[in-house]
Design a protein around this motif. Structure first.
Motif, PDB file in Angstrom:
ATOM      1  N   TYR A  62       0.820  -1.214   0.000  1.00 28.42           N
ATOM      2  CA  TYR A  62       0.000   0.000   0.000  1.00 28.42           C
ATOM      3  C   TYR A  62       0.860   1.274   0.000  1.00 28.42           C
ATOM      4  CZ  TYR A  62      -3.868  -3.116   1.028  1.00 28.42           C
ATOM      5  OH  TYR A  62      -4.816  -4.115   0.960  1.00 28.42           O
ATOM      6  N   GLU A  63       2.143   1.124  -0.273  1.00 29.77           N
ATOM      7  CA  GLU A  63       3.052   2.269  -0.229  1.00 29.77           C
ATOM      8  C   GLU A  63       2.692   3.362  -1.227  1.00 29.77           C
ATOM      9  OE1 GLU A  63       3.993  -0.922  -0.676  1.00 29.77           O
ATOM     10  OE2 GLU A  63       5.624  -1.439   0.688  1.00 29.77           O
ATOM     11  N   HIS A  64       1.924   3.032  -2.241  1.00 31.84           N
ATOM     12  CA  HIS A  64       1.530   4.013  -3.259  1.00 31.84           C
ATOM     13  C   HIS A  64       0.409   4.938  -2.762  1.00 31.84           C
ATOM     14  CE1 HIS A  64      -1.366   0.756  -3.661  1.00 31.84           C
ATOM     15  NE2 HIS A  64      -2.179   1.600  -4.269  1.00 31.84           N
ATOM     16  N   LEU A  65      -0.177   4.616  -1.610  1.00 26.67           N
ATOM     17  CA  LEU A  65      -1.316   5.399  -1.120  1.00 26.67           C
ATOM     18  C   LEU A  65      -0.877   6.558  -0.239  1.00 26.67           C
ATOM     19  CD1 LEU A  65      -3.873   2.595  -0.239  1.00 26.67           C
ATOM     20  CD2 LEU A  65      -3.721   3.977  -2.309  1.00 26.67           C
ATOM     21  N   ARG A  66      -1.525   7.679  -0.455  1.00 26.87           N
ATOM     22  CA  ARG A  66      -1.291   8.880   0.355  1.00 26.87           C
ATOM     23  C   ARG A  66      -2.211   8.868   1.569  1.00 26.87           C
ATOM     24  NH1 ARG A  66       2.567  12.063   0.334  1.00 26.87           N
ATOM     25  NH2 ARG A  66       1.238  13.761   0.998  1.00 26.87           N
ATOM     26  N   TRP A  67      -1.744   9.449   2.643  1.00 28.14           N
ATOM     27  CA  TRP A  67      -2.550   9.703   3.838  1.00 28.14           C
ATOM     28  C   TRP A  67      -2.970  11.158   3.775  1.00 28.14           C
ATOM     29  CZ3 TRP A  67      -3.974   7.469   8.635  1.00 28.14           C
ATOM     30  CH2 TRP A  67      -4.420   8.376   9.586  1.00 28.14           C
ATOM     31  N   GLU A  68      -4.235  11.412   3.899  1.00 28.25           N
ATOM     32  CA  GLU A  68      -4.762  12.774   3.968  1.00 28.25           C
ATOM     33  C   GLU A  68      -5.829  12.773   5.046  1.00 28.25           C
ATOM     34  OE1 GLU A  68      -3.673  15.347   2.093  1.00 28.25           O
ATOM     35  OE2 GLU A  68      -2.393  14.133   0.779  1.00 28.25           O
ATOM     36  N   SER A  69      -5.666  13.604   6.067  1.00 26.18           N
ATOM     37  CA  SER A  69      -6.670  13.708   7.118  1.00 26.18           C
ATOM     38  C   SER A  69      -6.785  15.164   7.550  1.00 26.18           C
ATOM     39  CB  SER A  69      -6.321  12.826   8.323  1.00 26.18           C
ATOM     40  OG  SER A  69      -5.153  13.297   8.974  1.00 26.18           O
ATOM     41  N   ILE A  89      -8.174   3.624  -2.440  1.00 25.21           N
ATOM     42  CA  ILE A  89      -7.259   2.636  -3.007  1.00 25.21           C
ATOM     43  C   ILE A  89      -6.810   2.916  -4.440  1.00 25.21           C
ATOM     44  CG2 ILE A  89      -9.045   1.063  -3.860  1.00 25.21           C
ATOM     45  CD1 ILE A  89      -5.920  -0.033  -1.932  1.00 25.21           C
ATOM     46  N   ASP A  90      -7.623   3.610  -5.217  1.00 25.27           N
ATOM     47  CA  ASP A  90      -7.316   3.837  -6.630  1.00 25.27           C
ATOM     48  C   ASP A  90      -6.617   5.187  -6.797  1.00 25.27           C
ATOM     49  OD1 ASP A  90      -7.252   4.285  -9.374  1.00 25.27           O
ATOM     50  OD2 ASP A  90      -9.274   3.467  -9.697  1.00 25.27           O
ATOM     51  N   PRO A 127     -20.466   7.231  -1.925  1.00 24.91           N
ATOM     52  CA  PRO A 127     -21.186   6.736  -3.103  1.00 24.91           C
ATOM     53  C   PRO A 127     -21.513   5.257  -2.919  1.00 24.91           C
ATOM     54  CG  PRO A 127     -19.274   8.039  -3.765  1.00 24.91           C
ATOM     55  CD  PRO A 127     -19.178   7.851  -2.274  1.00 24.91           C
ATOM     56  N   ALA A 128     -22.692   4.857  -3.342  1.00 23.13           N
ATOM     57  CA  ALA A 128     -23.180   3.488  -3.122  1.00 23.13           C
ATOM     58  C   ALA A 128     -22.210   2.430  -3.643  1.00 23.13           C
ATOM     59  CB  ALA A 128     -24.548   3.319  -3.756  1.00 23.13           C
ATOM     60  N   HIS A 129     -21.548   2.702  -4.769  1.00 23.62           N
ATOM     61  CA  HIS A 129     -20.642   1.703  -5.335  1.00 23.62           C
ATOM     62  C   HIS A 129     -19.373   1.516  -4.500  1.00 23.62           C
ATOM     63  CE1 HIS A 129     -18.787   5.354  -7.006  1.00 23.62           C
ATOM     64  NE2 HIS A 129     -17.688   4.629  -7.137  1.00 23.62           N
ATOM     65  N   ARG A 130     -19.008   2.501  -3.673  1.00 19.90           N
ATOM     66  CA  ARG A 130     -17.793   2.428  -2.856  1.00 19.90           C
ATOM     67  C   ARG A 130     -18.051   1.934  -1.431  1.00 19.90           C
ATOM     68  NH1 ARG A 130     -13.365   4.213  -1.559  1.00 19.90           N
ATOM     69  NH2 ARG A 130     -13.898   6.121  -0.469  1.00 19.90           N
ATOM     70  N   ARG A 131     -19.261   2.121  -0.958  1.00 20.29           N
ATOM     71  CA  ARG A 131     -19.578   1.874   0.451  1.00 20.29           C
ATOM     72  C   ARG A 131     -19.228   0.457   0.926  1.00 20.29           C
ATOM     73  NH1 ARG A 131     -25.099   3.011   0.677  1.00 20.29           N
ATOM     74  NH2 ARG A 131     -24.415   5.109   0.150  1.00 20.29           N
ATOM     75  N   PRO A 132     -19.651  -0.620   0.241  1.00 20.06           N
ATOM     76  CA  PRO A 132     -19.369  -1.970   0.775  1.00 20.06           C
ATOM     77  C   PRO A 132     -17.875  -2.257   0.942  1.00 20.06           C
ATOM     78  CG  PRO A 132     -21.030  -2.090  -0.949  1.00 20.06           C
ATOM     79  CD  PRO A 132     -20.485  -0.695  -0.971  1.00 20.06           C
TER      80      PRO A 132
END
Length: 155
Positions: A62-69, A89-90, A127-132
């Motif tokens: 998961y090193e390609h993912l940024r943390w933003e908070s 993730i994308d 969004p409904a497609h991302r929620r699950p």
């Protein structure tokens, strides 16, 4: 160690008894370098209420993912909270248009240590497609993270 977990369509809750004083747990949660050690993220700066914190995950794969908070509250030593975009993730998707979820760490000093409740809420606004997937992956993620925290703070 008590370890409880609940999940519904909008909220993930993890509760754990940590055999560490509340001040130790507070520091592990709110010092950005300590947080980065157990959460496996390299943060670029400290948590400051009202300010954004960014960085990069160091979890293998998961090193390609940024943390933003965005830090919401730091009420020592009882409540630390931030908002973020769950399971971003994308790398080709702009998640900034989505309503973020709220992550809260609630600490209570108890005999023998600290009772910690981690709650992430607001999944119904995704969004409904991302929620699950976001709900499933973050539920699993918080299970691992509270154990990482336990290993980090307990003697």
């Amino acid at each position: 160690m008590t370890n409880d977990s609940t999940i519904d369509s909008n909220v993930i809750t993890k509760a754990i008894l940590l055999k560490a004083p509340i001040d130790r747990v507070w520091r592990a949660l709110t010092d950005h370098q300590e947080f980065g050690t157990w959460f496996r993220v390299h943060l670029d700066g400290p948590f400051v209420p009202g300010a954004a914190t960014s960085g990069r995950l160091t979890i293998p794969g998961y090193e390609h993912l940024r943390w933003e908070s965005l830090t919401q509250r730091m009420d020592a030593p009882e409540l630390f909270s931030f908002t973020w975009h769950p399971y971003p993730i994308d790398p080709d998707v702009d998640y900034s248009t989505e309503t973020p979820t709220l992550v809260e760490f609630r600490l209570t000093a108890v005999e023998g240590g600290t009772h910690l409740v981690v709650t992430e809420s607001g999944f119904d606004a995704l969004p409904a497609h991302r929620r699950p997937d976001a709900l499933r992956m973050n539920d699993s993620g918080w299970t691992h993270q509270v154990e990482n925290l336990r290993r980090h703070v307990e003697p």
